[in-house]
Design a protein around this motif. Structure first.
Motif, mmCIF file in Angstrom:
data_model
loop_
_atom_site.group_PDB
_atom_site.id
_atom_site.type_symbol
_atom_site.label_atom_id
_atom_site.label_comp_id
_atom_site.label_asym_id
_atom_site.label_seq_id
_atom_site.Cartn_x
_atom_site.Cartn_y
_atom_site.Cartn_z
ATOM 1 N N GLY A 1 0.791 -1.227 0.000
ATOM 2 C CA GLY A 1 0.000 0.000 0.000
ATOM 3 C C GLY A 1 0.820 1.272 0.000
ATOM 4 O O GLY A 1 0.263 2.354 0.252
ATOM 5 N N ASN A 2 2.114 1.187 -0.298
ATOM 6 C CA ASN A 2 2.954 2.385 -0.293
ATOM 7 C C ASN A 2 2.573 3.299 -1.454
ATOM 8 O O ASN A 2 2.395 2.848 -2.584
ATOM 9 N N ARG A 3 2.451 4.594 -1.187
ATOM 10 C CA ARG A 3 2.010 5.534 -2.219
ATOM 11 C C ARG A 3 3.154 6.016 -3.099
ATOM 12 O O ARG A 3 2.921 6.634 -4.136
ATOM 13 N N ARG A 4 4.404 5.784 -2.722
ATOM 14 C CA ARG A 4 5.545 6.330 -3.447
ATOM 15 C C ARG A 4 5.888 5.442 -4.643
ATOM 16 O O ARG A 4 6.142 4.247 -4.497
ATOM 17 N N ALA A 5 5.905 6.055 -5.827
ATOM 18 C CA ALA A 5 6.173 5.301 -7.046
ATOM 19 C C ALA A 5 7.572 4.711 -7.049
ATOM 20 O O ALA A 5 7.813 3.661 -7.647
ATOM 21 N N ALA A 6 8.527 5.379 -6.391
ATOM 22 C CA ALA A 6 9.893 4.874 -6.361
ATOM 23 C C ALA A 6 10.030 3.654 -5.463
ATOM 24 O O ALA A 6 10.996 2.902 -5.584
ATOM 25 N N VAL A 7 9.082 3.430 -4.559
ATOM 26 C CA VAL A 7 9.137 2.297 -3.635
ATOM 27 C C VAL A 7 8.362 1.109 -4.182
ATOM 28 O O VAL A 7 8.866 -0.018 -4.210
ATOM 29 N N CYS A 8 7.119 1.348 -4.615
ATOM 30 C CA CYS A 8 6.291 0.270 -5.144
ATOM 31 C C CYS A 8 5.437 0.818 -6.281
ATOM 32 O O CYS A 8 4.419 1.486 -6.027
ATOM 33 N N PRO A 9 5.814 0.591 -7.535
ATOM 34 C CA PRO A 9 5.055 1.143 -8.666
ATOM 35 C C PRO A 9 3.605 0.677 -8.712
ATOM 36 O O PRO A 9 2.711 1.453 -9.051
ATOM 37 N N THR A 10 3.348 -0.586 -8.378
ATOM 38 C CA THR A 10 1.987 -1.110 -8.485
ATOM 39 C C THR A 10 1.068 -0.495 -7.447
ATOM 40 O O THR A 10 -0.034 -0.028 -7.764
ATOM 41 N N CYS A 11 1.474 -0.491 -6.189
ATOM 42 C CA CYS A 11 0.636 0.088 -5.134
ATOM 43 C C CYS A 11 0.467 1.591 -5.328
ATOM 44 O O CYS A 11 -0.604 2.146 -5.049
ATOM 45 N N SER A 12 1.503 2.270 -5.787
ATOM 46 C CA SER A 12 1.397 3.708 -6.008
ATOM 47 C C SER A 12 0.441 4.020 -7.155
ATOM 48 O O SER A 12 -0.258 5.039 -7.141
ATOM 49 N N LYS A 13 0.399 3.147 -8.165
ATOM 50 C CA LYS A 13 -0.543 3.352 -9.269
ATOM 51 C C LYS A 13 -1.986 3.246 -8.780
ATOM 52 O O LYS A 13 -2.851 4.037 -9.179
ATOM 53 N N LEU A 14 -2.251 2.284 -7.905
ATOM 54 C CA LEU A 14 -3.587 2.157 -7.322
ATOM 55 C C LEU A 14 -3.916 3.377 -6.475
ATOM 56 O O LEU A 14 -5.040 3.900 -6.533
ATOM 57 N N TYR A 15 -2.955 3.831 -5.690
ATOM 58 C CA TYR A 15 -3.165 5.035 -4.877
ATOM 59 C C TYR A 15 -3.417 6.249 -5.768
ATOM 60 O O TYR A 15 -4.280 7.083 -5.479
ATOM 61 N N GLN A 16 -2.694 6.350 -6.866
ATOM 62 C CA GLN A 16 -2.867 7.472 -7.782
ATOM 63 C C GLN A 16 -4.267 7.472 -8.394
ATOM 64 O O GLN A 16 -4.900 8.521 -8.517
ATOM 65 N N ARG A 17 -4.763 6.308 -8.759
ATOM 66 C CA ARG A 17 -6.110 6.234 -9.335
ATOM 67 C C ARG A 17 -7.165 6.601 -8.295
ATOM 68 O O ARG A 17 -8.152 7.277 -8.611
ATOM 69 N N ASP A 18 -6.965 6.156 -7.047
ATOM 70 C CA ASP A 18 -7.895 6.549 -5.991
ATOM 71 C C ASP A 18 -7.837 8.056 -5.749
ATOM 72 O O ASP A 18 -8.869 8.703 -5.544
ATOM 73 N N ALA A 19 -6.620 8.616 -5.762
ATOM 74 C CA ALA A 19 -6.477 10.056 -5.561
ATOM 75 C C ALA A 19 -7.170 10.833 -6.670
ATOM 76 O O ALA A 19 -7.793 11.878 -6.428
ATOM 77 N N TYR A 20 -7.096 10.322 -7.890
ATOM 78 C CA TYR A 20 -7.786 10.986 -9.005
ATOM 79 C C TYR A 20 -9.284 11.016 -8.765
ATOM 80 O O TYR A 20 -9.943 12.041 -8.993
ATOM 81 N N GLN A 21 -9.842 9.904 -8.302
ATOM 82 C CA GLN A 21 -11.278 9.850 -8.045
ATOM 83 C C GLN A 21 -11.677 10.763 -6.892
ATOM 84 O O GLN A 21 -12.719 11.423 -6.939
ATOM 85 N N VAL A 22 -10.839 10.809 -5.855
ATOM 86 C CA VAL A 22 -11.133 11.686 -4.703
ATOM 87 C C VAL A 22 -11.140 13.142 -5.135
ATOM 88 O O VAL A 22 -12.046 13.914 -4.782
ATOM 89 N N VAL A 23 -10.142 13.542 -5.907
ATOM 90 C CA VAL A 23 -10.039 14.945 -6.317
ATOM 91 C C VAL A 23 -11.145 15.304 -7.302
ATOM 92 O O VAL A 23 -11.807 16.349 -7.163
ATOM 93 N N ARG A 24 -11.374 14.457 -8.282
ATOM 94 C CA ARG A 24 -12.346 14.800 -9.319
ATOM 95 C C ARG A 24 -13.782 14.776 -8.800
ATOM 96 O O ARG A 24 -14.625 15.561 -9.243
ATOM 97 N N ALA A 25 -14.076 13.896 -7.844
ATOM 98 C CA ALA A 25 -15.429 13.869 -7.290
ATOM 99 C C ALA A 25 -15.776 15.177 -6.602
ATOM 100 O O ALA A 25 -16.940 15.590 -6.591
ATOM 101 N N GLY A 26 -14.778 15.856 -6.042
ATOM 102 C CA GLY A 26 -15.030 17.141 -5.418
ATOM 103 C C GLY A 26 -15.245 18.264 -6.407
ATOM 104 O O GLY A 26 -15.660 19.362 -6.018
ATOM 105 N N LEU A 27 -14.974 18.000 -7.697
ATOM 106 C CA LEU A 27 -15.143 19.026 -8.729
ATOM 107 C C LEU A 27 -16.378 18.796 -9.601
ATOM 108 O O LEU A 27 -17.003 19.757 -10.045
ATOM 109 N N VAL A 28 -16.704 17.540 -9.865
ATOM 110 C CA VAL A 28 -17.833 17.252 -10.758
ATOM 111 C C VAL A 28 -18.910 16.421 -10.079
ATOM 112 O O VAL A 28 -19.954 16.177 -10.676
ATOM 113 N N GLY A 29 -18.679 15.965 -8.846
ATOM 114 C CA GLY A 29 -19.661 15.167 -8.152
ATOM 115 C C GLY A 29 -19.542 13.694 -8.476
ATOM 116 O O GLY A 29 -18.635 13.245 -9.173
#
Length: 488
Positions: free
Chosen positions: A66-94
């Motif tokens: 579950g590490n968010r840092r791409a330099a530590v774990c690319p796979t877990c960070s990619k999942l975190y990045q996609r979740d972060a995208y959904q969190v940020v965008r939901a606050g803009l478009v619902g």
């Protein structure tokens, strides 16, 4: 490793092992857990079934780090990045529980930078002719071109006529290491979170004063706990923020500020702001706060007067638009913030875990490189008891805040997305009737697990698991490209 891989491939339970490690197959250092898992009837507490990890392949359960840092774990960070995208965008478009009307709320995208602590090598493109800024190959201006040969007190010429490429290792390093104020930068990184908190308060107060000046009355809100009624501002600001570590080793903040109204009957409701206020007022509030907010730290034995903490002069605020129109769109902002949520100090060339007295000498040197001097400044300034946080965050060059934060009412949470993912996976494995929406669960899964280690048992296991995960990712990417082409 060849023998280990051959031994694993020839085992009869290879297919079962691949299914078992699939949830953590792409992780670089998965968490290994042992214990038992019990299924209990929710109504009576009766034990229905029990399973031990001893009966599973390798005798453990593999869980992604579950590490968010791409330099530590690319796979877990990619999942975190996609979740972060959904969190940020939901606050803009619902969506995902956020009202879709937020897409019509005024929103701005400010960037708060740190002040200068000394001249550094930079890359500045005066005029872009490229179509993609992410792979810009435009001709930059000379770094520090001066007609007069300025020499610092340490005998270093403060000029640089180089046109630095984006991959130049000198970018972000001081022209003179001895002139650069590493102590002030380390303290600024430590205090950046407090500066951001005071800035949000200043923006809220500015908007409240503006609403009062335009004749918008305050809203009465009754506390459900005490029953007392108080009058509050008719507007409320919702924030989302991502911290970006610059090459010179200092953070700056990219933020989303959304203007909401306030409902007297339901304080938690997200309602439109009064029509008398718009995005231009938000821009004015941000510029006012960035120019006026500042404070001085407490005294330090090495600096009795404390250090002044304020934003730099380069504060840029853009209005966010939806539906793909305008200078900055909701999708661009969400992708931008999600990208920096997976990055840390790697851009500076420094990457380490939390430092201790045994490891500090590896990364700190008062006469070494730029990052080594920053780490040393954090460690030395963190000697007094009241400044111990500098030592705690020396591996982050003094910055101890989260790289992605938001206010409570801005959007959904990461926990909600993770829970939805769990429900989806259970529906895949046990059928939709086990995870039907709107129904109370009839059984509970109680885990009695303990940590026994991190990482794969062998290098061959890591190779096979990562290869399986890579094939799954290629399949997902191909399916995504097909769907995008079909939509276009």
């Amino acid at each position: 490793m060849r023998l280990q891989a051959a031994a694993r491939l020839t085992q009869p339970d290879l297919a079962e092992w691949l299914r078992h490690v699939r949830p953590a197959a792409g992780c670089t250092r998965p968490i290994r857990l042992v214990g038992t898992m019990a299924t209990v009837e929710a109504a009576t507490g009766r034990l229905l079934s029990e399973r031990s990890t001893a009966d599973m392949p390798d005798g453990v359960i593999y869980k992604p780090c579950g590490n968010r840092r791409a330099a530590v774990c690319p796979t877990c960070s990619k999942l975190y990045q996609r979740d972060a995208y959904q969190v940020v965008r939901a606050g803009l478009v619902g969506g995902k529980g956020v009202p879709e009307q937020v897409a019509h709320h005024p929103a701005v995208f400010p960037t708060f930078t740190a002040p200068s602590f000394g001249e550094v090598h930079t890359r500045y493109v005066k005029r872009h002719t490229c179509t993609r800024r992410t792979s810009c190959d435009c001709r930059p201006e000379p770094c520090h071109a001066r007609r007069e040969s300025t020499v610092c007190p340490h005998g270093v010429r403060l000029v640089c006529f180089a046109r630095h490429e984006d991959t130049d290792a000198r970018l972000g390093t001081p022209l003179c290491l001895d002139c650069y104020d590493h102590d002030a930068q380390a303290v600024w990184n430590l205090s950046a979170g407090e500066l951001w908190r005071r800035t949000t308060i200043a923006i809220n107060r500015y908007m409240h004063r503006l609403a009062t000046a335009r004749g918008i009355p305050d809203v009465p809100v009754t506390s459900p706990r005490t029953g007392k009624t108080r009058w509050v501002s008719p507007v409320r600001l919702s924030f989302g923020k991502a911290a970006e570590m610059q090459r010179r080793g200092v953070v700056h903040f990219h933020a989303i500020i959304r203007l909401d109204g306030r409902d007297a009957g339901d304080p938690d409701a997200i309602v439109p702001a009064p029509p008398q206020l718009d995005a231009a007022d938000l821009v004015a509030a941000v510029d006012h706060a960035a120019a006026t907010v500042g404070f001085t730290t407490a005294d330090h034995p090495a600096h009795p007067g404390g250090w002044p903490i304020a934003w730099g002069e380069q504060v840029l605020t853009k209005v966010i638009t939806v539906a793909g129109r305008g200078e900055v769109t909701d999708a661009q902002v969400a992708a931008y913030l999600a990208k920096y949520a997976t990055k840390s100090t790697e851009v500076t060339g420094h990457a380490s875990n939390r430092l201790t007295g045994d490891t500090i000498d590896i990364y700190a040197d008062p006469a070494g490189s730029h990052t080594e001097r920053l780490v040393d400044a954090c460690w030395m300034l963190g000697t007094p008891r009241d400044w111990r946080r500098l030592r705690r965050w020396a591996h982050m060059l003094g910055f101890g805040g989260h790289f992605l934060t938001k206010s409570r009412r801005y959007s959904i949470t990461f926990a909600l997305l993770r829970n939805q993912r769990i429900v989806f996976r259970r529906a895949q494995s046990s059928g939709p009737q086990e995870a039907a929406a709107g129904t109370e669960p009839t059984t509970l899964v109680v885990n009695f697990l303990q940590f026994v280690g991190a990482g794969w048992h062998t290098t061959a296991d890591a190779l096979l698991a990562n290869a399986s995960a890579a094939m799954a990712r290629e399949h997902q990417d191909a399916a995504r490209e097909y769907l995008q082409t079909l939509v276009a």
